[in-house]
Design a protein around this motif. Sequence first.
Motif, mmCIF file in Angstrom:
data_model
loop_
_atom_site.group_PDB
_atom_site.id
_atom_site.type_symbol
_atom_site.label_atom_id
_atom_site.label_comp_id
_atom_site.label_asym_id
_atom_site.label_seq_id
_atom_site.Cartn_x
_atom_site.Cartn_y
_atom_site.Cartn_z
ATOM 1 N N ARG A 144 -91.031 -16.969 -6.630
ATOM 2 C CA ARG A 144 -91.117 -17.796 -7.846
ATOM 3 C C ARG A 144 -91.579 -16.970 -9.038
ATOM 4 O O ARG A 144 -91.066 -17.113 -10.150
ATOM 5 N N ARG A 145 -92.568 -16.102 -8.808
ATOM 6 C CA ARG A 145 -93.089 -15.276 -9.904
ATOM 7 C C ARG A 145 -92.026 -14.306 -10.408
ATOM 8 O O ARG A 145 -91.859 -14.109 -11.612
ATOM 9 N N ILE A 146 -91.307 -13.679 -9.483
ATOM 10 C CA ILE A 146 -90.258 -12.730 -9.868
ATOM 11 C C ILE A 146 -89.171 -13.437 -10.667
ATOM 12 O O ILE A 146 -88.720 -12.951 -11.712
ATOM 13 N N TYR A 147 -88.756 -14.596 -10.185
ATOM 14 C CA TYR A 147 -87.692 -15.334 -10.870
ATOM 15 C C TYR A 147 -88.141 -15.804 -12.252
ATOM 16 O O TYR A 147 -87.369 -15.789 -13.214
ATOM 17 N N LYS A 148 -89.409 -16.195 -12.362
ATOM 18 C CA LYS A 148 -89.954 -16.643 -13.646
ATOM 19 C C LYS A 148 -89.838 -15.539 -14.693
ATOM 20 O O LYS A 148 -89.421 -15.783 -15.829
ATOM 21 N N VAL A 149 -90.195 -14.334 -14.317
ATOM 22 C CA VAL A 149 -90.128 -13.206 -15.251
ATOM 23 C C VAL A 149 -88.680 -12.804 -15.512
ATOM 24 O O VAL A 149 -88.299 -12.503 -16.647
ATOM 25 N N ALA A 150 -87.870 -12.808 -14.461
ATOM 26 C CA ALA A 150 -86.464 -12.420 -14.612
ATOM 27 C C ALA A 150 -85.753 -13.298 -15.639
ATOM 28 O O ALA A 150 -84.912 -12.823 -16.409
ATOM 29 N N ARG A 151 -86.112 -14.563 -15.679
ATOM 30 C CA ARG A 151 -85.450 -15.486 -16.600
ATOM 31 C C ARG A 151 -85.689 -15.130 -18.066
ATOM 32 O O ARG A 151 -84.873 -15.463 -18.933
ATOM 33 N N THR A 152 -86.798 -14.456 -18.354
ATOM 34 C CA THR A 152 -87.108 -14.131 -19.754
ATOM 35 C C THR A 152 -86.142 -13.110 -20.341
ATOM 36 O O THR A 152 -86.050 -12.983 -21.564
ATOM 37 N N ILE A 153 -85.435 -12.369 -19.482
ATOM 38 C CA ILE A 153 -84.502 -11.369 -20.021
ATOM 39 C C ILE A 153 -83.055 -11.675 -19.636
ATOM 40 O O ILE A 153 -82.192 -10.804 -19.716
ATOM 41 N N GLU A 179 -90.504 -24.037 -13.030
ATOM 42 C CA GLU A 179 -89.969 -24.438 -14.328
ATOM 43 C C GLU A 179 -90.126 -25.947 -14.508
ATOM 44 O O GLU A 179 -90.729 -26.625 -13.676
ATOM 45 N N SER A 180 -89.543 -26.463 -15.575
ATOM 46 C CA SER A 180 -89.637 -27.890 -15.869
ATOM 47 C C SER A 180 -88.890 -28.711 -14.821
ATOM 48 O O SER A 180 -88.042 -28.193 -14.082
ATOM 49 N N LEU A 181 -89.193 -30.003 -14.781
ATOM 50 C CA LEU A 181 -88.528 -30.897 -13.831
ATOM 51 C C LEU A 181 -87.023 -30.920 -14.085
ATOM 52 O O LEU A 181 -86.222 -30.894 -13.140
ATOM 53 N N LEU A 182 -86.622 -30.962 -15.351
ATOM 54 C CA LEU A 182 -85.199 -30.986 -15.688
ATOM 55 C C LEU A 182 -84.503 -29.730 -15.174
ATOM 56 O O LEU A 182 -83.407 -29.804 -14.598
ATOM 57 N N PHE A 183 -85.137 -28.572 -15.374
ATOM 58 C CA PHE A 183 -84.537 -27.320 -14.903
ATOM 59 C C PHE A 183 -84.418 -27.327 -13.387
ATOM 60 O O PHE A 183 -83.386 -26.935 -12.835
ATOM 61 N N ARG A 184 -85.467 -27.784 -12.692
ATOM 62 C CA ARG A 184 -85.448 -27.781 -11.227
ATOM 63 C C ARG A 184 -84.354 -28.694 -10.683
ATOM 64 O O ARG A 184 -83.683 -28.361 -9.704
ATOM 65 N N LEU A 185 -84.174 -29.850 -11.319
ATOM 66 C CA LEU A 185 -83.131 -30.776 -10.866
ATOM 67 C C LEU A 185 -81.742 -30.189 -11.111
ATOM 68 O O LEU A 185 -80.852 -30.283 -10.256
ATOM 69 N N GLY A 191 -76.719 -25.607 -9.190
ATOM 70 C CA GLY A 191 -76.777 -24.206 -8.788
ATOM 71 C C GLY A 191 -77.412 -23.322 -9.846
ATOM 72 O O GLY A 191 -77.520 -23.694 -11.018
ATOM 73 N N ARG A 192 -77.816 -22.134 -9.421
ATOM 74 C CA ARG A 192 -78.557 -21.230 -10.307
ATOM 75 C C ARG A 192 -77.723 -20.734 -11.482
ATOM 76 O O ARG A 192 -78.169 -20.774 -12.634
ATOM 77 N N ARG A 193 -76.528 -20.255 -11.223
ATOM 78 C CA ARG A 193 -75.743 -19.614 -12.277
ATOM 79 C C ARG A 193 -75.400 -20.582 -13.410
ATOM 80 O O ARG A 193 -75.546 -20.250 -14.589
ATOM 81 N N LEU A 194 -74.936 -21.770 -13.057
ATOM 82 C CA LEU A 194 -74.586 -22.742 -14.086
ATOM 83 C C LEU A 194 -75.827 -23.205 -14.843
ATOM 84 O O LEU A 194 -75.789 -23.390 -16.067
ATOM 85 N N THR A 195 -76.929 -23.369 -14.127
ATOM 86 C CA THR A 195 -78.178 -23.784 -14.772
ATOM 87 C C THR A 195 -78.628 -22.752 -15.797
ATOM 88 O O THR A 195 -79.046 -23.097 -16.907
ATOM 89 N N LEU A 201 -77.425 -21.393 -23.300
ATOM 90 C CA LEU A 201 -76.723 -22.068 -24.395
ATOM 91 C C LEU A 201 -77.698 -22.895 -25.229
ATOM 92 O O LEU A 201 -77.638 -22.892 -26.467
ATOM 93 N N LYS A 202 -78.606 -23.571 -24.555
ATOM 94 C CA LYS A 202 -79.603 -24.375 -25.266
ATOM 95 C C LYS A 202 -80.469 -23.499 -26.157
ATOM 96 O O LYS A 202 -80.745 -23.841 -27.308
#
Length: 214
Positions: A144-153, A179-185, A191-195, A201-202
């Motif tokens: 979870r920690r790795i993914y959290k940081v990876a998302r920033t770049i 992440e937020s509830l909306l992101f998790r859902l 799936g990860r890629r589309l999310t 985009l947002k």
Amino acid sequence: MEVLEKTGADMVLCYWEYYPATHSKKISLRLPNRFKNRELFQWLLKSHRNWYACMTPLYRRKLLGNKIKWDESLLLDTDFQFRVALEEPQVAVIKETLCTYRLVELESKRCPEYVILFAKDTLKAYKKLVPHLKNSVENCLLARRIYKVARTIYDFEPEVYEEATRIALSLCPDFEPDESLLFRLTYKFLGRRLTEKLASLKRRVLRLVKPIKL
């Protein structure tokens, strides 16, 4: 030193508070009453919100020795607290606010180059923790920690994001993003890629992140 001797602990922490750069309302942080064995390490892994200010702890010299030193080659040695925690110290907590400070918003922190460098240093530190994990719970927490940081770049260096995400998934294929509830859902059903594409985009639409070419 008197506090260390009185508690008999290897390390002593206290409560602290800080004033964010963006507003004047102070934020107070509290800690569990005590840590022992792997508890500090697992607490730090559990969430990016679990941390302690670097000026709050007192350490016994024998805990740090000569092998645990601040790595000045990094933008921020995010691995230092984990290296200390891996020694499984007995930690006492003073339930009193003894440290107050104000964050300063640096112009560099809004710079994509700063974000990228900080994320890469942090990911490098997290990778070093992998051999020290002892069970599936710790695997999922670090994922979870790795993914959290990876998302920033994600917007800046997708190759680094993909590499870090592969490591996270190899540690725990079904980890739940911090992440937020909306992101998790969305992550769960689309799936990860589309999310990630929708989240990117947002950010672009809201102009929170402006992708750049390096």
